[in-house]
Motif scaffolding. Structure first.
Motif, mmCIF file in Angstrom:
data_model
loop_
_atom_site.group_PDB
_atom_site.id
_atom_site.type_symbol
_atom_site.label_atom_id
_atom_site.label_comp_id
_atom_site.label_asym_id
_atom_site.label_seq_id
_atom_site.Cartn_x
_atom_site.Cartn_y
_atom_site.Cartn_z
ATOM 1 N N VAL A 237 0.879 -1.160 0.000
ATOM 2 C CA VAL A 237 0.000 0.000 0.000
ATOM 3 C C VAL A 237 0.927 1.224 0.000
ATOM 4 O O VAL A 237 1.652 1.477 0.953
ATOM 5 N N LEU A 238 0.894 1.961 -1.127
ATOM 6 C CA LEU A 238 1.866 3.024 -1.374
ATOM 7 C C LEU A 238 1.176 4.182 -2.095
ATOM 8 O O LEU A 238 0.052 4.040 -2.588
ATOM 9 N N PRO A 239 1.827 5.339 -2.194
ATOM 10 C CA PRO A 239 1.198 6.487 -2.843
ATOM 11 C C PRO A 239 0.858 6.220 -4.311
ATOM 12 O O PRO A 239 1.695 5.730 -5.070
ATOM 13 N N ARG A 240 -0.374 6.541 -4.684
ATOM 14 C CA ARG A 240 -0.811 6.343 -6.064
ATOM 15 C C ARG A 240 0.017 7.196 -7.027
ATOM 16 O O ARG A 240 0.257 6.802 -8.169
ATOM 17 N N ALA A 241 0.465 8.362 -6.578
ATOM 18 C CA ALA A 241 1.261 9.240 -7.443
ATOM 19 C C ALA A 241 2.547 8.568 -7.890
ATOM 20 O O ALA A 241 3.030 8.802 -9.004
ATOM 21 N N LEU A 242 3.099 7.706 -7.039
ATOM 22 C CA LEU A 242 4.325 7.000 -7.397
ATOM 23 C C LEU A 242 4.032 5.695 -8.142
ATOM 24 O O LEU A 242 4.844 5.247 -8.952
ATOM 25 N N GLY A 243 2.894 5.095 -7.855
ATOM 26 C CA GLY A 243 2.590 3.806 -8.467
ATOM 27 C C GLY A 243 2.034 3.887 -9.869
ATOM 28 O O GLY A 243 2.077 2.896 -10.615
ATOM 29 N N GLN A 244 1.552 5.069 -10.271
ATOM 30 C CA GLN A 244 0.861 5.174 -11.549
ATOM 31 C C GLN A 244 1.752 4.798 -12.725
ATOM 32 O O GLN A 244 1.309 4.139 -13.665
ATOM 33 N N GLU A 245 3.015 5.213 -12.676
ATOM 34 C CA GLU A 245 3.934 4.887 -13.779
ATOM 35 C C GLU A 245 4.098 3.379 -13.928
ATOM 36 O O GLU A 245 4.123 2.843 -15.046
ATOM 37 N N PHE A 246 4.204 2.666 -12.804
ATOM 38 C CA PHE A 246 4.351 1.204 -12.844
ATOM 39 C C PHE A 246 3.085 0.550 -13.413
ATOM 40 O O PHE A 246 3.159 -0.424 -14.158
ATOM 41 N N VAL A 247 1.929 1.097 -13.044
ATOM 42 C CA VAL A 247 0.666 0.555 -13.554
ATOM 43 C C VAL A 247 0.534 0.810 -15.044
ATOM 44 O O VAL A 247 0.156 -0.082 -15.827
ATOM 45 N N ASP A 248 0.848 2.031 -15.476
ATOM 46 C CA ASP A 248 0.715 2.401 -16.893
ATOM 47 C C ASP A 248 1.603 1.558 -17.798
ATOM 48 O O ASP A 248 1.250 1.307 -18.961
ATOM 49 N N THR A 249 2.745 1.133 -17.277
ATOM 50 C CA THR A 249 3.661 0.314 -18.082
ATOM 51 C C THR A 249 3.414 -1.181 -17.886
ATOM 52 O O THR A 249 4.193 -2.008 -18.389
ATOM 53 N N GLY A 250 2.350 -1.543 -17.163
ATOM 54 C CA GLY A 250 1.975 -2.943 -17.019
ATOM 55 C C GLY A 250 2.868 -3.758 -16.116
ATOM 56 O O GLY A 250 2.855 -4.995 -16.177
ATOM 57 N N ARG A 251 3.620 -3.112 -15.234
ATOM 58 C CA ARG A 251 4.538 -3.846 -14.364
ATOM 59 C C ARG A 251 3.871 -4.297 -13.067
ATOM 60 O O ARG A 251 4.255 -5.302 -12.473
ATOM 61 N N ILE A 252 2.908 -3.524 -12.597
ATOM 62 C CA ILE A 252 2.117 -3.901 -11.433
ATOM 63 C C ILE A 252 0.674 -3.500 -11.709
ATOM 64 O O ILE A 252 0.379 -2.853 -12.722
ATOM 65 N N ARG A 253 -0.226 -3.845 -10.806
ATOM 66 C CA ARG A 253 -1.610 -3.397 -10.965
ATOM 67 C C ARG A 253 -2.205 -3.106 -9.595
ATOM 68 O O ARG A 253 -1.724 -3.598 -8.558
ATOM 69 N N GLU A 254 -3.226 -2.278 -9.599
ATOM 70 C CA GLU A 254 -3.941 -1.989 -8.360
ATOM 71 C C GLU A 254 -4.926 -3.104 -8.051
ATOM 72 O O GLU A 254 -5.413 -3.775 -8.959
#
Length: 299
Positions: A237-254
């Protein structure tokens, strides 16, 4: 004729406020002999002793107490001149910033860029650390401006509230969608360092909602947490502002277990005395940059 200069008075105030020559030297970025020489020259100019030197430290004499009141008035007048008269581009000196990693990975570069544009001769030092250490550095006068999980609840500290950061749950991109909460949270939970408010709050929520057997892996590096999630070594559970790049590139997901800790609240915190137009300006600029960062993300 008695001759006193500004640097002597600033050094005198630093010795009083910081409790000795060694800490004053560190705070002023001077050597201890330089601080001692300034105090000695000031005493020679005034033909009196300002401090009683004892084994337990330095204490103001009666004349030192009198000078302290006048020096603080002079300091305030100097601050007004700097604020109202001096061209910001002509101001030199040093600004010691302390910032949380969340800020360092989001809008710190923009803040430093704007500070350099406003004060091109200013030396800016910055330290990235957990909020507990930043608070201690601020109170010990080792940091001029701390951008941390606040506020700092000391009466002599000014806090400017900054826009917060929403948190989100993350899992590896290849994790099976639609898992139940207990399946997700049977994995190690990666999050903020142990001596932080987010860690404490998350631990309490996990205990209440899941039970005492949840494994928590605290870390002082949020970027390391994201990499471990990507490697499917746990959830986070981490800041969405930092996680968005990882999600957009398909490396992790919410994923959504049905609950999430409250947003992170940061403040730009600085000591109220001595007043510094430079530090106040930097704190207000931090609010401006943080507000623009949030607005751009929401647009």
């Amino acid at each position: 004729m008695t001759r006193i200069n500004i640097e002597q008075l600033r050094t005198f105030l630093a010795v009083v406020r910081l409790g000795g020559v060694r800490r004053a030297a560190s705070g002023l970025n001077l050597t201890q002999p330089a601080v001692t020489a300034r105090i000695k020259n000031l005493e020679d100019s005034l033909a009196c002793e300002l401090f009683e030197r004892r084994s337990g430290g330095m204490r103001l004499t009666k004349r030192g107490e009198l000078l302290l009141a006048h020096a603080e008035k002079f300091e305030h007048l100097t601050e007004l001149v700097e604020r109202d008269v001096v061209d910001p581009q002509g101001i030199d000196g040093r600004l010691r910033l302390g910032v949380s990693e969340t800020i360092a990975q989001c809008w710190l570069p923009e803040l430093i860029s704007r500070l350099h544009g406003l004060y091109p001769r200013l030396d800016i030092e910055f330290n990235v650390d957990i909020s507990l250490n930043l608070r201690a550095g601020l109170l010990n006068r080792e940091i001029d401006l701390a951008i941390l999980l606040g506020p700092v609840s000391e009466y002599f500290v000014n806090n400017i509230e900054l826009p917060g950061f929403d948190l989100a749950w993350y899992a590896a991109a290849n994790t099976e969608p639609g898992l139940t909460e207990d399946k997700y949270l049977s994995r190690p939970v990666l999050t903020y360092a142990r001596n932080t408010r987010p860690y404490r709050e998350l631990k309490e929520m996990l205990f209440e909602r899941v039970g005492p057997d949840v494994s928590m892996f605290p870390s002082s590096s949020l970027s390391a947490c994201f990499r471990l999630v990507e490697a499917d070594l746990g959830v986070a559970v981490l800041p969405r502002a930092l996680g968005q790049e990882f999600v957009d590139t398909g490396r992790i997901r919410e994923f959504d277990p049905g609950w999430v800790p409250s947003p992170l609240r940061f403040t730009a915190s600085y000591l109220g005395e001595p007043r510094s137009h430079l530090i106040e300006t930097a704190a207000k600029l931090a609010l401006e940059v943080a507000t623009e960062y949030q607005r751009d993300r929401n647009s």
